[in-house]
Design an enzyme around this catalytic site. Structure first.
Site, PDB file in Angstrom:
ATOM      1  N   HIS A  42      -3.960 -18.031 -16.878  1.00  0.00           N
ATOM      2  CA  HIS A  42      -2.813 -17.561 -17.330  1.00  0.00           C
ATOM      3  C   HIS A  42      -1.394 -18.047 -17.111  1.00  0.00           C
ATOM      4  CE1 HIS A  42      -0.686 -13.379 -18.213  1.00  0.00           C
ATOM      5  NE2 HIS A  42       0.404 -13.854 -17.675  1.00  0.00           N
ATOM      6  N   GLU A  43      -1.451 -18.374 -16.020  1.00  0.00           N
ATOM      7  CA  GLU A  43       0.045 -19.171 -15.866  1.00  0.00           C
ATOM      8  C   GLU A  43       0.063 -20.548 -16.256  1.00  0.00           C
ATOM      9  OE1 GLU A  43       2.339 -17.579 -14.769  1.00  0.00           O
ATOM     10  OE2 GLU A  43       1.381 -15.630 -13.920  1.00  0.00           O
ATOM     11  N   HIS A  66       1.335 -20.169 -19.840  1.00  0.00           N
ATOM     12  CA  HIS A  66       2.703 -20.127 -19.834  1.00  0.00           C
ATOM     13  C   HIS A  66       3.294 -21.451 -19.800  1.00  0.00           C
ATOM     14  CE1 HIS A  66       3.597 -15.681 -19.782  1.00  0.00           C
ATOM     15  NE2 HIS A  66       2.881 -15.587 -18.665  1.00  0.00           N
ATOM     16  N   HIS A  92       2.524 -23.811 -22.845  1.00  0.00           N
ATOM     17  CA  HIS A  92       3.319 -23.249 -23.979  1.00  0.00           C
ATOM     18  C   HIS A  92       4.827 -24.025 -23.896  1.00  0.00           C
ATOM     19  CE1 HIS A  92       4.767 -19.547 -26.173  1.00  0.00           C
ATOM     20  NE2 HIS A  92       5.078 -20.527 -26.813  1.00  0.00           N
TER      21      HIS A  92
END
Length: 599
Positions: free
Chosen positions: A391-392, A395, A398
């Site tokens: 998940h992180e 981020h 991105h």
């Protein structure tokens, strides 16, 4: 490092498991030198006040402002990362406080800019931009400011609104003080038959207890305590609405919903699509409640049974290095370039892996425009920790793509898009785990985790969004809402969402009083849209063509160079239609089918 039995000091953690913040500043003395530099260059921006109609002066101001902003960002990111390594270290508390304080001064120094731009007409802005080629970069930025002109008041009116902003924050401040500081809860009996004081912090543990008496007691004690303050909470809730409605009317918006969505060019239909699409699919949630009732072997199911796991959590032991390997396998559909960025991030020191004494809890992704992305974890070898890494890093990659492909002014992505890449990674990760898990109990657990994620993010947050919309519209139409009105609206929504199998206990009627996000008007629907967009991308990535992967990566590279709806649409996800949310609910139904086949 695979087994951590006690919390280590920062010094006891091997360097390879720490983020490389020294790449920003090799030592604190260099940070202090840049802080001194910032205090020298930032005040010079005031020299441009009153001169922005001159195209060269405007370009010089914008370039200088961007340079100063990047410097300030570096100073802040370094300070907060160092402070989060050990929040008991007074040295970094001091430097973080220094840069926070100076950020306020920096904002004040540049407060003249927007009013001055708003004093220009559209023709004047177009002429100024055409006179200086360097301003082409800033055209969208300047025109976005100008588009808000119908909703910006005179300088004196803006000054008055600014001066009462603290007063308008009073409802939230009162809510926060009451719920976090002044309220206390009675004691309950825990699973070991010991008397313990209920708190907001431990409620989440007790409501998941396998002992039904424990979770029922925690549920009733919590919400009955809120009920004792129901009139105060109703007052703060409706006062916050009145303030928001006042602001939206003062700024000449047609509704409070429009005032929240229009600045980011989000059509009102997006919000209504969320509510309508979920309402059309509530039988899926009713089916989930029925399956949960059967799995828990209950004669009747109550609201306090909602959070107890359907499947007993099996023991996962996933060392950090194994989690990296799992992420690389799960994210393989994104292509070699994406995987190389992931691997280089791990090797170059993006991630701070393990807990240490004083370290901030939780997980996040951070960084500045010129730094590497940084990821904070508190890794404990659990499956959720491995999922959090995916998940992180979503981020962070991105941010990496966006910063590599956009100028500073357009490199940040807005909240509407902020969770898309991270949840896309999480979906790919959980899908890979589930498809490759041979242990039936673990596979059932993973299915249940995905179902709960959709239930709590899509169905629950949409119910919140519908509650917000209903109460705002009633108040905009001149209705006064009492405690009984608010509880009645909330009760009926729970009844509609959870269906005939669920007993809607009267205590749940007070849950609206516990939700802090209700004081940030029309915020929660973005959890739903972000989750839905991510699920659509997950489907596209696994089932699409090569050019679909490129479109997704173009989304990652876009920052805020266009409006969020347009950026997502170009990548293949149209949030003005019900399809992305329908895709998510279809996945929910697919998981329900899989679960029923296994049990």
């Amino acid at each position: 490092m695979d087994n951590i039995n006690k919390v280590k000091t920062r010094e006891e953690i091997p360097e390879k498991y720490k983020w490389n913040v020294s790449k920003m500043y090799a030592n604190d003395e260099l940070w202090e030198m840049d802080f001194k530099k910032a205090k020298e260059i930032c005040p010079k921006l005031l020299n441009y006040k009153g001169k922005l109609k001159n195209s060269k002066e405007l370009l010089n101001y914008l370039n200088s402002y961007m340079d100063a902003s990047m410097l300030m960002e570096n100073l802040y990111v370094y300070a907060h990362l160092r402070n989060d390594e050990n929040q008991a270290n007074p040295k970094y508390q001091v430097i973080l406080d220094k840069i926070k304080t100076y950020y306020s001064e920096f904002a004040s120094m540049n407060s003249f800019f927007i009013p001055e731009i708003l004093s220009f007409s559209e023709d004047e802005i177009n002429e100024i931009i055409s006179d200086e080629s360097g301003l082409k970069l800033y055209e969208k930025y300047l025109k976005d400011i100008l588009e808000e002109k119908p909703h910006v008041l005179s300088e004196e009116e803006e000054r008055i609104l600014a001066s009462v902003s603290n007063c308008l924050d009073a409802p939230y401040n009162t809510f926060s003080m009451l719920s976090n500081a002044d309220m206390t809860f009675p004691k309950i009996i825990d699973e070991d038959d010991k008397e313990v004081e209920l708190t907001e912090g431990n409620y989440s543990v007790f409501i998941r207890s396998k002992n039904r008496k424990v979770r029922e007691s925690a549920f009733k004690v919590l919400f009955r305590t809120y009920g004792k303050f129901k009139n105060t909470f109703a007052s703060t809730y409706t006062a916050a609405h009145k303030n928001f409605i006042f602001n939206s009317k003062t700024r000449k918006y047609n509704s409070s919903l429009e005032s929240s969505l229009k600045p980011n060019k989000i059509p009102l239909e997006v919000y209504h699509n969320v509510v309508n699409t979920v309402n059309e699919n509530l039988p899926s949630l009713h089916r989930y409640v029925n399956i949960k009732k059967r799995l828990l072997k209950l004669d009747d199911i109550h609201m306090y049974d909602l959070y107890v796991p359907n499947i007993d959590a099996p023991k996962f032991d996933i060392p950090y290095e194994s989690a990296i390997d799992l992420c690389l396998k799960a994210l393989k559909p994104l292509g070699d370039e994406y995987l190389e960025i992931f691997k280089s991030g791990i090797n170059d020191g993006w991630v701070d892996v393990y807990e240490n004494k004083g370290k901030r809890g939780g997980a996040y992704s951070s960084g500045s425009y010129t730094s590497m992305p940084y990821v904070l974890l508190n890794y404990t070898n659990q499956v959720n920790d491995a999922s959090t890494l995916a998940h992180e890093m979503g981020h962070s990659i991105h941010s990496y793509y966006s910063r590599k492909n956009q100028p500073y002014i357009y490199a940040d992505y807005v909240l509407f898009c902020a969770e898309v890449a991270s949840i896309t990674n999480e979906c790919l990760f959980m899908d890979y785990l589930m498809k490759n898990e041979t242990d039936k109990n673990k596979r059932l657990y993973l299915m249940n985790e995905q179902l709960e994620s959709i239930r709590t993010t899509v169905f629950r947050q949409t119910m919140f969004a519908e509650f917000e919309l209903t109460t705002h519209e009633k108040m905009e139409n001149g209705e006064s809402l009492s405690t009984e009105d608010l509880c009645g609206i909330y009760h009926n929504l729970n009844k509609k969402y959870f269906g005939k199998d669920m007993i809607i206990d009267e205590e749940i009627d007070m849950e609206w009083a516990r939700i802090p996000h209700f004081y940030s008007d029309f915020y929660v629907y973005q959890y739903v849209t972000g989750f839905a967009a991510a699920n659509s991308f997950y489907n596209i990535i696994l089932n699409g063509e090569n050019n679909d992967i490129e479109k997704y990566k173009n989304f990652l590279k876009s920052g805020c160079s266009d409006y969020p709806i347009n950026i997502l649409k170009k990548a293949g996800v149209d949030m003005t239609t019900p399809k992305p949310l329908q895709d998510t609910i279809d996945r929910f139904n697919e998981l329900l089918d899989m679960l029923e086949k296994e049990i």
